[in-house]
Motif scaffolding. Structure first.
Motif, PDB file in Angstrom:
ATOM      1  N   UNK A  92       0.443  -0.917   0.523  1.00  0.00           N
ATOM      2  CA  UNK A  92       0.117   0.042   0.110  1.00  0.00           C
ATOM      3  C   UNK A  92       0.827   1.847   0.216  1.00  0.00           C
ATOM      4  N   UNK A  93       1.956   1.229   0.660  1.00  0.00           N
ATOM      5  CA  UNK A  93       3.339   2.631   0.730  1.00  0.00           C
ATOM      6  C   UNK A  93       3.424   2.957  -0.179  1.00  0.00           C
ATOM      7  N   UNK A  94       3.611   1.304  -1.258  1.00  0.00           N
ATOM      8  CA  UNK A  94       4.614   1.444  -2.519  1.00  0.00           C
ATOM      9  C   UNK A  94       4.164   1.977  -3.225  1.00  0.00           C
ATOM     10  N   UNK A  95       2.184   1.708  -3.281  1.00  0.00           N
ATOM     11  CA  UNK A  95       1.526   2.052  -4.564  1.00  0.00           C
ATOM     12  C   UNK A  95       1.605   3.488  -4.378  1.00  0.00           C
ATOM     13  N   UNK A  96       1.057   3.960  -2.698  1.00  0.00           N
ATOM     14  CA  UNK A  96       1.150   5.909  -3.079  1.00  0.00           C
ATOM     15  C   UNK A  96       2.096   6.062  -3.417  1.00  0.00           C
ATOM     16  N   UNK A 142       4.209   9.687  -7.489  1.00  0.00           N
ATOM     17  CA  UNK A 142       5.651  10.176  -8.481  1.00  0.00           C
ATOM     18  C   UNK A 142       3.826   9.919  -9.975  1.00  0.00           C
ATOM     19  N   UNK A 143       2.631   9.550 -10.176  1.00  0.00           N
ATOM     20  CA  UNK A 143       2.436   9.621 -11.588  1.00  0.00           C
ATOM     21  C   UNK A 143       1.479  10.948 -11.433  1.00  0.00           C
ATOM     22  N   UNK A 144       1.046  11.269 -10.156  1.00  0.00           N
ATOM     23  CA  UNK A 144       0.620  13.027 -10.187  1.00  0.00           C
ATOM     24  C   UNK A 144       1.867  13.534 -10.550  1.00  0.00           C
ATOM     25  N   UNK A 145       3.217  13.550 -10.474  1.00  0.00           N
ATOM     26  CA  UNK A 145       3.925  14.914 -10.736  1.00  0.00           C
ATOM     27  C   UNK A 145       4.515  14.690 -11.675  1.00  0.00           C
ATOM     28  N   UNK A 201       3.677  17.872 -14.783  1.00  0.00           N
ATOM     29  CA  UNK A 201       5.013  17.923 -15.387  1.00  0.00           C
ATOM     30  C   UNK A 201       4.874  18.571 -16.863  1.00  0.00           C
ATOM     31  N   UNK A 202       3.907  17.452 -17.697  1.00  0.00           N
ATOM     32  CA  UNK A 202       3.541  17.125 -18.525  1.00  0.00           C
ATOM     33  C   UNK A 202       2.402  18.431 -18.805  1.00  0.00           C
TER      34      UNK A 202
END
Length: 135
Positions: free
Chosen positions: A25-29, A34-37, A41-42
């Motif tokens: 769960x922590x890794x998924x969060x 990172x995906x939101x970041x 950036x895009x």
């Protein structure tokens, strides 16, 4: 030695499963963050490109207007040379233009649009000398 009880084994297995689930769960969060970041950036990159494109278009439009003004000035110079009594062929030869290019330059000067009157305002009425009626 006594074998561990079944309930103790189940309790240990559950605890191990909970620990593993918490790590996942922590890794998924972290991956979601990172995906939101990445998407932010895009979007920033697209905004920068759009802004640069808008600035480039404005620069090109100004350059085109300035170039048209310079061409108009060049055409006026050609007309002045012709007005000084120089033949079209001599002007063309002196400037390295063809006869058609000299004609286009002359046409640019003679086809210059007059400034338009504001809407609702008419200019003074001009009468020709022969148009005046006898009083």
């Amino acid at each position: 030695m006594a074998t561990p009880r079944k309930s103790a084994q189940q309790l240990a297995a559950r605890e191990k499963a909970r620990t593993k689930a918490k790590e996942l769960t922590e890794r998924h969060e972290r991956l979601i963050e990172m995906a939101a970041e990445f998407f932010e950036q895009q979007e920033q990159a697209e905004l920068l490109r759009a802004e640069a494109k808008k600035k480039a278009e404005a620069i090109l439009a100004k350059a085109e207007a300035d170039a048209q003004s310079a061409v108009q000035s060049a055409a006026e110079t050609v007309k002045a040379m012709l007005g000084a009594g120089e033949a079209r062929s001599a002007v063309a030869a002196r400037l390295g233009l063809s006869g058609a290019e000299v004609k286009r330059m002359i046409d640019l000067v003679t086809e210059r649009p007059e400034p338009a009157e504001p809407d609702g305002v008419e200019g003074p009425e001009v009468t020709e000398p022969g148009d005046v009626e006898a009083a």
